[in-house]
Design an enzyme around this catalytic site. Sequence first.
Site, PDB file in Angstrom:
ATOM      1  N   ARG A  16      28.413  67.725 108.295  1.00  0.00           N
ATOM      2  CA  ARG A  16      27.539  68.560 107.462  1.00  0.00           C
ATOM      3  C   ARG A  16      26.531  69.335 108.310  1.00  0.00           C
ATOM      4  NH1 ARG A  16      24.421  65.446 102.859  1.00  0.00           N
ATOM      5  NH2 ARG A  16      26.454  65.549 101.858  1.00  0.00           N
ATOM      6  N   THR A  96      22.249  59.376 114.632  1.00  0.00           N
ATOM      7  CA  THR A  96      21.551  58.152 114.249  1.00  0.00           C
ATOM      8  C   THR A  96      22.430  56.935 114.504  1.00  0.00           C
ATOM      9  OG1 THR A  96      22.336  58.397 111.966  1.00  0.00           O
ATOM     10  CG2 THR A  96      20.185  59.346 112.510  1.00  0.00           C
ATOM     11  N   HIS A 150      14.734  59.580  98.668  1.00  0.00           N
ATOM     12  CA  HIS A 150      15.947  60.263  99.076  1.00  0.00           C
ATOM     13  C   HIS A 150      17.004  60.132  97.989  1.00  0.00           C
ATOM     14  CE1 HIS A 150      14.167  60.070 103.158  1.00  0.00           C
ATOM     15  NE2 HIS A 150      14.919  61.113 103.401  1.00  0.00           N
ATOM     16  N   LYS A 154      21.853  57.620 100.219  1.00  0.00           N
ATOM     17  CA  LYS A 154      21.246  57.249 101.502  1.00  0.00           C
ATOM     18  C   LYS A 154      21.125  55.731 101.584  1.00  0.00           C
ATOM     19  CE  LYS A 154      17.454  58.322 104.663  1.00  0.00           C
ATOM     20  NZ  LYS A 154      18.371  58.698 105.751  1.00  0.00           N
ATOM     21  N   THR A 161      12.844  58.849 109.244  1.00  0.00           N
ATOM     22  CA  THR A 161      11.644  59.699 109.248  1.00  0.00           C
ATOM     23  C   THR A 161      10.406  58.895 108.865  1.00  0.00           C
ATOM     24  OG1 THR A 161      12.963  61.636 108.690  1.00  0.00           O
ATOM     25  CG2 THR A 161      10.601  61.773 108.262  1.00  0.00           C
TER      26      THR A 161
END
Length: 239
Positions: A16, A96, A150, A154, A161
Amino acid sequence: MNAAPTRLLIHGASGRMGQALLRLAAEQPALHTVVAAVTRRSPAQRVVDGVPHFAAAELSGVPAFDVAIDFSLPEGFDPILALCVERGLPLVSGTTGIDETQQGALATAATRIPLVWATNFSLGVAVLAELVERAAAALPGWDVDIVESHHIHKKDAPSGTALTLGQAAGSAGQAVHYASLRAGDIVGEHTVQFAGLGERIELTHRATHRDIFARGALHVARMLAGRAPGAYRVRDLLD
């Protein structure tokens, strides 16, 4: 910063973020030109919209570039870091889930190349982290809470963050508490609350479109080109 377009290698181009980077870079040809797009599997087409595509196994053969931008998977992280170190070129990574060994490799690489590894490439979040750090230093003893929201898909909570913002607040010694919400299609919202006796400060960032992360990564890549070796933060490269 170079006047010529920054030559980019996009690693993780089929994801993405990779797709957003390709699209947005094409909209700013005076600033960016993508010289290679690298995907995990062999590409169905070798050239797409003028951009050469390579499989991850062909990484060593990509053409000359100025900066690599990596949004891939932990298993793809080591090869792109090694390539950048080998060629002495900057790396911008938002991959990540990397482990402690990979974090150590990042620290070692930073002695040889300029790099940025971040959980969030929003320029607004970078400013928020700086404001949080300043507020925490100025308000010792206040309660600090971070509330993040979120989309329902998720999995990690708190978000990366939120943890980064918590580190900014914790740099002044405050204990930080987290609350996570998962609902609908929320792109990302983060509120850092400082509460004292009779007063409260709230610092909030709301993301309404995922393109902000790709735009931030492109900005960081352009600003990182030509820098001295070191581990930079997004907020170090705002202007």
